[in-house]
Design a protein around this motif. Structure first.
Motif, mmCIF file in Angstrom:
data_model
loop_
_atom_site.group_PDB
_atom_site.id
_atom_site.type_symbol
_atom_site.label_atom_id
_atom_site.label_comp_id
_atom_site.label_asym_id
_atom_site.label_seq_id
_atom_site.Cartn_x
_atom_site.Cartn_y
_atom_site.Cartn_z
ATOM 1 N N GLY A 252 1.233 12.886 -8.679
ATOM 2 C CA GLY A 252 0.348 13.971 -8.273
ATOM 3 C C GLY A 252 -1.096 13.531 -8.119
ATOM 4 O O GLY A 252 -2.008 14.356 -8.142
ATOM 5 N N LEU A 253 -1.326 12.238 -7.913
ATOM 6 C CA LEU A 253 -2.687 11.714 -7.826
ATOM 7 C C LEU A 253 -3.145 11.410 -6.399
ATOM 8 O O LEU A 253 -4.319 11.111 -6.187
ATOM 9 C CB LEU A 253 -2.797 10.442 -8.671
ATOM 10 C CG LEU A 253 -2.490 10.622 -10.164
ATOM 11 C CD1 LEU A 253 -2.457 9.280 -10.865
ATOM 12 C CD2 LEU A 253 -3.524 11.540 -10.803
ATOM 13 N N ALA A 254 -2.216 11.433 -5.435
ATOM 14 C CA ALA A 254 -2.601 11.106 -4.056
ATOM 15 C C ALA A 254 -1.626 11.760 -3.095
ATOM 16 O O ALA A 254 -0.549 12.220 -3.485
ATOM 17 C CB ALA A 254 -2.595 9.592 -3.857
ATOM 18 N N ASN A 255 -2.011 11.787 -1.827
ATOM 19 C CA ASN A 255 -1.149 12.270 -0.761
ATOM 20 C C ASN A 255 -0.814 11.076 0.118
ATOM 21 O O ASN A 255 -1.699 10.464 0.711
ATOM 22 C CB ASN A 255 -1.867 13.356 0.040
ATOM 23 C CG ASN A 255 -0.978 13.923 1.127
ATOM 24 O OD1 ASN A 255 0.153 13.495 1.321
ATOM 25 N ND2 ASN A 255 -1.518 14.910 1.837
ATOM 26 N N ALA A 256 0.469 10.729 0.211
ATOM 27 C CA ALA A 256 0.894 9.525 0.935
ATOM 28 C C ALA A 256 1.312 9.809 2.371
ATOM 29 O O ALA A 256 1.873 8.942 3.021
ATOM 30 C CB ALA A 256 2.040 8.860 0.176
ATOM 31 N N ALA A 257 1.040 10.992 2.886
ATOM 32 C CA ALA A 257 1.480 11.348 4.235
ATOM 33 C C ALA A 257 0.844 10.439 5.290
ATOM 34 O O ALA A 257 1.493 10.057 6.260
ATOM 35 C CB ALA A 257 1.151 12.802 4.525
ATOM 36 N N ILE B 51 0.842 -1.206 0.000
ATOM 37 C CA ILE B 51 0.000 0.000 0.000
ATOM 38 C C ILE B 51 0.873 1.250 0.000
ATOM 39 O O ILE B 51 0.631 2.194 -0.757
ATOM 40 C CB ILE B 51 -0.957 -0.013 1.214
ATOM 41 C CG1 ILE B 51 -2.008 -1.113 1.035
ATOM 42 C CG2 ILE B 51 -1.623 1.337 1.410
ATOM 43 C CD1 ILE B 51 -2.808 -1.402 2.284
ATOM 44 N N ARG B 52 1.911 1.257 0.834
ATOM 45 C CA ARG B 52 2.819 2.415 0.875
ATOM 46 C C ARG B 52 3.489 2.631 -0.479
ATOM 47 O O ARG B 52 3.627 3.760 -0.939
ATOM 48 C CB ARG B 52 3.879 2.203 1.946
ATOM 49 C CG ARG B 52 3.376 2.410 3.342
ATOM 50 C CD ARG B 52 4.506 2.217 4.320
ATOM 51 N NE ARG B 52 4.048 2.421 5.668
ATOM 52 C CZ ARG B 52 4.574 1.845 6.724
ATOM 53 N NH1 ARG B 52 5.594 1.019 6.595
ATOM 54 N NH2 ARG B 52 4.102 2.082 7.925
ATOM 55 N N SER B 53 3.919 1.541 -1.094
ATOM 56 C CA SER B 53 4.571 1.650 -2.397
ATOM 57 C C SER B 53 3.615 2.230 -3.442
ATOM 58 O O SER B 53 3.987 3.107 -4.229
ATOM 59 C CB SER B 53 5.071 0.267 -2.829
ATOM 60 O OG SER B 53 5.684 0.324 -4.074
ATOM 61 N N LEU B 54 2.373 1.746 -3.451
ATOM 62 C CA LEU B 54 1.372 2.263 -4.384
ATOM 63 C C LEU B 54 1.109 3.753 -4.135
ATOM 64 O O LEU B 54 1.060 4.547 -5.073
ATOM 65 C CB LEU B 54 0.066 1.473 -4.263
ATOM 66 C CG LEU B 54 -1.111 2.020 -5.073
ATOM 67 C CD1 LEU B 54 -0.826 1.928 -6.564
ATOM 68 C CD2 LEU B 54 -2.392 1.301 -4.711
ATOM 69 N N LEU B 55 0.970 4.129 -2.867
ATOM 70 C CA LEU B 55 0.703 5.535 -2.552
ATOM 71 C C LEU B 55 1.876 6.441 -2.917
ATOM 72 O O LEU B 55 1.680 7.561 -3.387
ATOM 73 C CB LEU B 55 0.329 5.689 -1.077
ATOM 74 C CG LEU B 55 -1.059 5.147 -0.709
ATOM 75 C CD1 LEU B 55 -1.288 5.209 0.786
ATOM 76 C CD2 LEU B 55 -2.147 5.904 -1.458
ATOM 77 N N ARG B 56 3.106 5.973 -2.725
ATOM 78 C CA ARG B 56 4.270 6.773 -3.146
ATOM 79 C C ARG B 56 4.276 6.954 -4.668
ATOM 80 O O ARG B 56 4.577 8.037 -5.174
ATOM 81 C CB ARG B 56 5.569 6.104 -2.694
ATOM 82 C CG ARG B 56 5.917 6.387 -1.250
ATOM 83 C CD ARG B 56 7.336 5.964 -0.920
ATOM 84 N NE ARG B 56 7.624 4.576 -1.234
ATOM 85 C CZ ARG B 56 7.490 3.560 -0.388
ATOM 86 N NH1 ARG B 56 7.092 3.784 0.844
ATOM 87 N NH2 ARG B 56 7.766 2.336 -0.760
ATOM 88 N N PHE B 57 3.931 5.886 -5.396
ATOM 89 C CA PHE B 57 3.841 5.965 -6.857
ATOM 90 C C PHE B 57 2.788 7.003 -7.263
ATOM 91 O O PHE B 57 3.026 7.854 -8.114
ATOM 92 C CB PHE B 57 3.492 4.590 -7.426
ATOM 93 C CG PHE B 57 3.171 4.598 -8.885
ATOM 94 C CD1 PHE B 57 4.171 4.650 -9.842
ATOM 95 C CD2 PHE B 57 1.843 4.561 -9.310
ATOM 96 C CE1 PHE B 57 3.864 4.666 -11.192
ATOM 97 C CE2 PHE B 57 1.529 4.572 -10.653
ATOM 98 C CZ PHE B 57 2.540 4.626 -11.601
ATOM 99 N N LEU B 58 1.616 6.917 -6.636
ATOM 100 C CA LEU B 58 0.544 7.861 -6.953
ATOM 101 C C LEU B 58 0.926 9.291 -6.565
ATOM 102 O O LEU B 58 0.581 10.247 -7.260
ATOM 103 C CB LEU B 58 -0.755 7.445 -6.262
ATOM 104 C CG LEU B 58 -1.384 6.148 -6.761
ATOM 105 C CD1 LEU B 58 -2.571 5.763 -5.879
ATOM 106 C CD2 LEU B 58 -1.795 6.256 -8.215
#
Length: 148
Positions: free
Chosen positions: A35-40, A24-31
């Protein structure tokens, strides 16, 4: 967190949850790079604690198979004998891998010796009993080894 909680309720273990969280973290960092998501929020999540586990000992028959020359997958007979000798020393004498590989050949040539003087971790010396089968395995390796 809700996804991980649902997975936990479905019976997933700590290792499975940790792998899922890493994905999940890897996907969120990719997004986030796109510029499609905030992974904070994902960075704030902690992986579940992993259970401590000990290695499982071999059964007696498995140990015999591991230390036999026939059980080694080597093209050269001396390599199979070397592998069997090292594994026999590890299993039969309780040596650490670094201790077994650090032994000089002259330390194991006599079949009358029953004890090895090992310099282990921290430079401490300890006496290790050597089984006759381990000495025979080392002698067989010395006999077959083309390098002396």
């Amino acid at each position: 967190r809700g996804f991980l909680a649902a997975r936990r309720n479905a019976g997933a273990g700590a290792r499975t949850l940790g792998r899922g969280l890493a994905g999940i973290r890897s996907l969120l960092r990719f997004l986030e790079r796109r510029g499609l998501a905030n992974a904070a929020g994902a960075a704030a999540l902690r992986a579940p604690r992993q259970p401590k586990s000990l290695p499982k000992p071999l059964t007696a028959s498995d140990a015999r198979d591991v230390v036999s020359v026939e059980g080694q997958l080597a093209e050269e007979p001396w390599i199979a004998a070397r592998n069997a000798a090292v594994l026999t020393l590890l299993y039969g004498s309780g040596l650490r891998i670094s201790e077994a590989l650090g032994l000089a050949g002259a330390e194991l040539v006599s079949e009358t010796d029953t004890v090895l003087r090992i310099i282990g971790k921290g430079g401490k010396t300890r006496l290790v009993p050597v089984l006759p089968v381990a000495l025979r395995a080392v002698a067989e390796y010395h006999r077959l080894c083309p390098f002396h």
